[in-house]
Motif scaffolding. Structure first.
Motif, PDB file in Angstrom:
ATOM      1  N   GLY A  97      35.529  36.792   7.668  1.00 43.11           N
ATOM      2  CA  GLY A  97      36.360  37.597   6.779  1.00 43.11           C
ATOM      3  C   GLY A  97      35.980  37.518   5.316  1.00 43.11           C
ATOM      4  N   TYR A  98      34.826  36.927   4.994  1.00 42.93           N
ATOM      5  CA  TYR A  98      34.398  36.797   3.605  1.00 42.93           C
ATOM      6  C   TYR A  98      33.408  37.901   3.230  1.00 42.93           C
ATOM      7  CZ  TYR A  98      36.414  32.129   3.995  1.00 42.93           C
ATOM      8  OH  TYR A  98      37.271  31.080   4.217  1.00 42.93           O
ATOM      9  N   THR A  99      33.564  38.410   2.018  1.00 41.08           N
ATOM     10  CA  THR A  99      32.639  39.395   1.455  1.00 41.08           C
ATOM     11  C   THR A  99      32.114  38.833   0.145  1.00 41.08           C
ATOM     12  OG1 THR A  99      34.091  41.118   2.356  1.00 41.08           O
ATOM     13  CG2 THR A  99      32.364  41.824   0.847  1.00 41.08           C
ATOM     14  N   THR A 100      30.813  38.980  -0.113  1.00 38.66           N
ATOM     15  CA  THR A 100      30.207  38.391  -1.307  1.00 38.66           C
ATOM     16  C   THR A 100      29.774  39.469  -2.286  1.00 38.66           C
ATOM     17  OG1 THR A 100      29.396  36.547   0.040  1.00 38.66           O
ATOM     18  CG2 THR A 100      28.450  36.796  -2.156  1.00 38.66           C
ATOM     19  N   LEU A 101      30.149  39.262  -3.542  1.00 47.01           N
ATOM     20  CA  LEU A 101      29.704  40.111  -4.643  1.00 47.01           C
ATOM     21  C   LEU A 101      28.499  39.468  -5.318  1.00 47.01           C
ATOM     22  CD1 LEU A 101      33.001  41.033  -6.568  1.00 47.01           C
ATOM     23  CD2 LEU A 101      31.600  42.590  -5.214  1.00 47.01           C
ATOM     24  N   TYR A 102      27.530  40.293  -5.694  1.00 46.33           N
ATOM     25  CA  TYR A 102      26.394  39.824  -6.483  1.00 46.33           C
ATOM     26  C   TYR A 102      26.190  40.770  -7.667  1.00 46.33           C
ATOM     27  CZ  TYR A 102      24.903  36.890  -2.508  1.00 46.33           C
ATOM     28  OH  TYR A 102      24.839  35.960  -1.503  1.00 46.33           O
ATOM     29  N   ALA A 103      25.719  40.204  -8.770  1.00 45.66           N
ATOM     30  CA  ALA A 103      25.330  41.028  -9.918  1.00 45.66           C
ATOM     31  C   ALA A 103      24.393  40.215 -10.795  1.00 45.66           C
ATOM     32  CB  ALA A 103      26.551  41.470 -10.722  1.00 45.66           C
ATOM     33  N   PRO A 104      23.299  40.808 -11.268  1.00 47.17           N
ATOM     34  CA  PRO A 104      22.469  40.099 -12.240  1.00 47.17           C
ATOM     35  C   PRO A 104      23.307  39.744 -13.468  1.00 47.17           C
ATOM     36  CG  PRO A 104      21.340  42.052 -11.413  1.00 47.17           C
ATOM     37  CD  PRO A 104      22.757  42.143 -10.931  1.00 47.17           C
TER      38      PRO A 104
END
Length: 274
Positions: A97-104
């Motif tokens: 149930g986990y979602t990961t956000l990424y951003a430089p």
């Protein structure tokens, strides 16, 4: 012969002294009840007002820069931070149930490291706070690395995400330099291997190296490898399986690496003392 007498106050057997005692007990009980109610009300009020005691829809951010609005996979994203953010990408929700956000994220124009803390808040269509999770980074001077945040809300209910800097501490870096890739190689299972050279000021055991895959300037995969980085100038290798991400749509599993994919690598510094 046994006789009994009726008390002067009447047949109920309660005299003036008994009535007085009863009134005193009743008054004391009412006073204690009133005090207890006041204490409970005060505790509830202070709990509602005490910072950090519960979530609020719009907590204050410490960054001086204004909110930066964008979107990821159709969800509005607001960012409030002094640091420079690139485009936001997101994974699919995993089995837990986990979602990961990424951003430089970059720490440019300074000779100080940035120890920075964030809150990531999710809201539904009515603006109701669904959840809030923390994130932190230690970014070396002039370094660009990858912001990472975990969402625990049901992503189907999320209509807005807010990333806000809650604290930043700038100080002399505990280590300087970075790693530089001389070669990348991959296979059709999304595994990528980087040959790297360290320019760090010291060897770094149990360190993380971040590898990011780009296609047409958009991030399509992210992974990290935990390894020992050798002394400056020495060559070493990092190897990991790319996690698929996308800014515009639900990402699909990486079954093959595009021929025109490009990759970057960066040293992930730990917050001192952690």
């Amino acid at each position: 012969m046994t006789t009994s007498s009726v008390p002067p106050s009447g047949r109920n057997g309660v005299g003036r002294s008994g009535v007085t005692t009863l009134l005193i007990v009743l008054c004391a009980f009412l006073a204690l009840t009133t005090i207890a109610a006041a204490v409970v009300l005060a505790l509830l009020t202070s709990s509602a007002q005490r910072p950090g005691s519960g979530p609020t829809p719009d907590p204050s951010a410490s960054g001086t820069a204004g909110p930066d609005s964008r979107s990821v996979q159709g969800i509005d994203v607001d960012i409030a931070s002094d640091l420079i953010f690139g485009p936001v990408t997101m994974t699919a929700t995993d089995a837990d149930g986990y979602t990961t956000l990424y951003a430089p994220i970059g720490n440019k124009g300074t000779d100080e490291a940035a120890e920075v803390y964030f809150d990531i808040s999710t809201f539904d269509a009515d603006g109701t706070l669904l959840d809030r999770t923390p994130s932190s980074q230690y970014i070396l001077p002039e370094q660009t690395t990858m912001f990472t945040g975990i969402l625990v809300s049901r992503i189907s209910e999320v209509q807005r995400i807010r990333i806000e800097q809650t604290d930043v501490r700038r100080e002399a870096p505990v280590i300087t330099g970075d790693v530089e890739a001389t070669e990348f190689a991959g296979n059709d299972d999304g595994v990528v291997q980087a040959t790297l050279v360290s320019s760090l000021s010291a060897a770094s055991p149990d360190a993380e190296v971040l590898i990011v895959g780009y296609l047409d300037d958009a991030v399509f995969g992210v992974c990290t490898d935990l390894l020992d980085i050798p002394a400056p100038g020495e060559t070493f290798q990092a190897r990991c399986t790319l996690e698929p991400v996308s800014a515009s749509k639900l990402p699909k599993a990486i079954t093959e690496l595009p021929d025109d994919a490009e990759f970057t690598a960066a040293f992930v510094a730990r917050i001192p003392g952690h």
